[in-house]
Design an enzyme around this catalytic site. Sequence first.
Site, PDB file in Angstrom:
ATOM      1  N   THR A 161       0.821  -1.212   0.000  1.00 40.67           N
ATOM      2  CA  THR A 161       0.000   0.000   0.000  1.00 40.67           C
ATOM      3  C   THR A 161       0.857   1.265   0.000  1.00 40.67           C
ATOM      4  O   THR A 161       1.872   1.347   0.687  1.00 40.67           O
ATOM      5  CB  THR A 161      -0.929   0.005   1.220  1.00 40.67           C
ATOM      6  N   GLY A 200       2.153  -2.694   8.288  1.00 39.23           N
ATOM      7  CA  GLY A 200       2.300  -3.248   9.629  1.00 39.23           C
ATOM      8  C   GLY A 200       3.691  -3.804   9.864  1.00 39.23           C
ATOM      9  O   GLY A 200       4.299  -4.395   8.970  1.00 39.23           O
ATOM     10  N   GLU A 447      -6.191  -5.898   2.601  1.00 38.45           N
ATOM     11  CA  GLU A 447      -6.284  -7.047   1.688  1.00 38.45           C
ATOM     12  C   GLU A 447      -7.399  -6.845   0.655  1.00 38.45           C
ATOM     13  O   GLU A 447      -8.104  -7.777   0.307  1.00 38.45           O
ATOM     14  CB  GLU A 447      -6.502  -8.352   2.469  1.00 38.45           C
TER      15      GLU A 447
END
Length: 687
Positions: A161, A200, A447
């Site tokens: 992302t 993350g 996702e």
Amino acid sequence: MSITKPVNPFPQHFHIPQHLKEPSPTGKDLLQNERTNATFDSNLLAEHIHGKEHLERQAKILPHLESEPAFDKSRHHYLGRTDKFKVGLAKEKRLIQLVNEKGWDLKEAAMAEWLVDFRAAYSVHKTMFLKTLENQCSPEQRKLWYEPASKYEIIGCYAQTEVGHGSNVRGLETTATYDPNTEQWELHTPTLTAAKYWIGTLGRIADHAVVMAQLITNGKNYGPHPFVIPIRDMKTREPLPGRIVGDIGPKSGFAFVDNGMLILDHVKVPHIHMLAGFSSVDRKTGQYNPPINAKLSYATMVFIRSGIVQNAGLVLARSATVAVRYCAVRRQFEDKDVSPGGGEIQVLDYQMVQARLFPVLVQALACQFTGRQMLQLYERNQANVASGDVSLLADTHATSSGLKSLCSIMASEAIETCRRACGGHGFSLASGLGSLYADYLPTVTWEGDSYMLTQQCARYLLKTFRDIKKSQNFKPTNLTQAYMASFISNKTSSSQITSPAQLRDPSALATAFARRAASQTSRIAQSQDEGRPWNSLLIDMFKVSNAHGQYFLVKNWADVLETDAVLKKDPKLRSVMDTCFALFACHTMQLHSAEFMAAGVTTVAGHQLVEEEVVKLLSEIRPNAVALVDSWAFPDYFLNSALGQYNGDAYKSLLDFSSREPLNGLTFNPRWREAELVVGEGRPAKL
């Protein structure tokens, strides 16, 4: 050696007088009565849902976690962001130590991770990073990265992302340009919007990243591909040259995770840093060698999305467990029609509460059965791909996309529904539902955004529909093709619901859901043929993707009822499962009545039958509601909820939670003329 010290829960700042007791019947009495009056054995259903091996593993692992200070969840709600992150990192380290000390296998380690239940610093390393390396490394790359990563010798993340691009992976701007002369890749962030974001584990922890970047070689762009990029010095833990990296800041949830951002300034890495399990670039010439099938890289996404479906079932079940137990304990108002003067009744007896909670309860079972089926399908597909057979790939990917969207939205909405059903106490973090909601919400967007993602499913449905229409002797090889072919070959046949008996028949209900999905696909195809642009059909595509996903939920559950040996041996268990299945199907039909009418499955009269059946099913489930949530066998440690405890001691737990609030340990000065805020801390220099 343990890296943690014993940590006591936050101290009590006041004590509840011992002589104050809960009036009779107590929460414990009420829940015991619910369990006694259930028509089936919740232990048998627990074994049916999870399997005996899962329950035995849970019983083995749980005591070790409850006794470990690093896994103490009672303090979490009182901590700030920095302290939560430290607690999360301590949890990650101690969990790995414990796995090694106890010699736990992968399933036992996964059980411990699930029970501890707070994603922290290694979360993406354990999922996306390791799974990508496992699926997309060459043999040489496995030794370089996968093997040390599996031992936590390196910690990684998955950097896809960007600030400017999320769901549109093709639009990613980060570049990876190959130079055959130096045999190096140059990774670069060419614009502000190309900065990697929301990654993350990246913010403060990861030393490596799988970076998705546009592969450019010999002047041609071949689209996004994965590259392993070192991020931090392994000794100093400081960013390597050419990397700007850091945490993105406070979020609505996920306080234990360091979601990060990354900017790459012409970072050069050797040729081998492109993951070459599917495609590759010749080291000498820079020639690009494409994968056998362009969709092979979907495997990781299918695995993650299948897991999301099953996890949605667990989230639904967890929410329902808290709310159903609490609403069985909570009593409000008399029922003057049934028992005037009989005292306050359980909140769970109110039909409006049942109408909100019982659909959540059965949705959990639907997601569980389909999630299990999707993971089996993934494993079968992986075996097929290994032998060169990619026939299942497109259907598995499309269906997992549609189900991820459907189930994640359903679960996120259900948490809030259950929180509201708990009244004012549901708003306290002690309920466990507020933090669950905040931490689950990202699932709707990560996702693949759950609203955009439905286009992938709809596109596949339309292609399948057109392919079948063109073929004269089409032979279906999967469920999607089967229900589409059946609709096309017998388009005028009626699957109409005309009697209450059909609303209890798994086969009739599965047929009804199949016809609705195929009919919607047919109408969209016709609209396209008439020249309507893609964007004008997105609402219809969202609906047809959901219809397809709901068909799978109904069909997979119907198959369980038809074939499961345990249910055949136990008529009481079979009966309650039939009721739950019928409520799931009928409630879904009730929510989407217009679509079923448009497909010819119901009429106005048929819809009235559905409405009446839902009311009957709610009353049938009511005596078994507590036993049904008990069947998920969630330990109190896992739930971490004052309202959802197995023993029903909600009120005492709420007051204990309040007594430990650190704010109660301070005395404040409210006099506005005085600058002092906390008594004894002195006067601040300036307010």
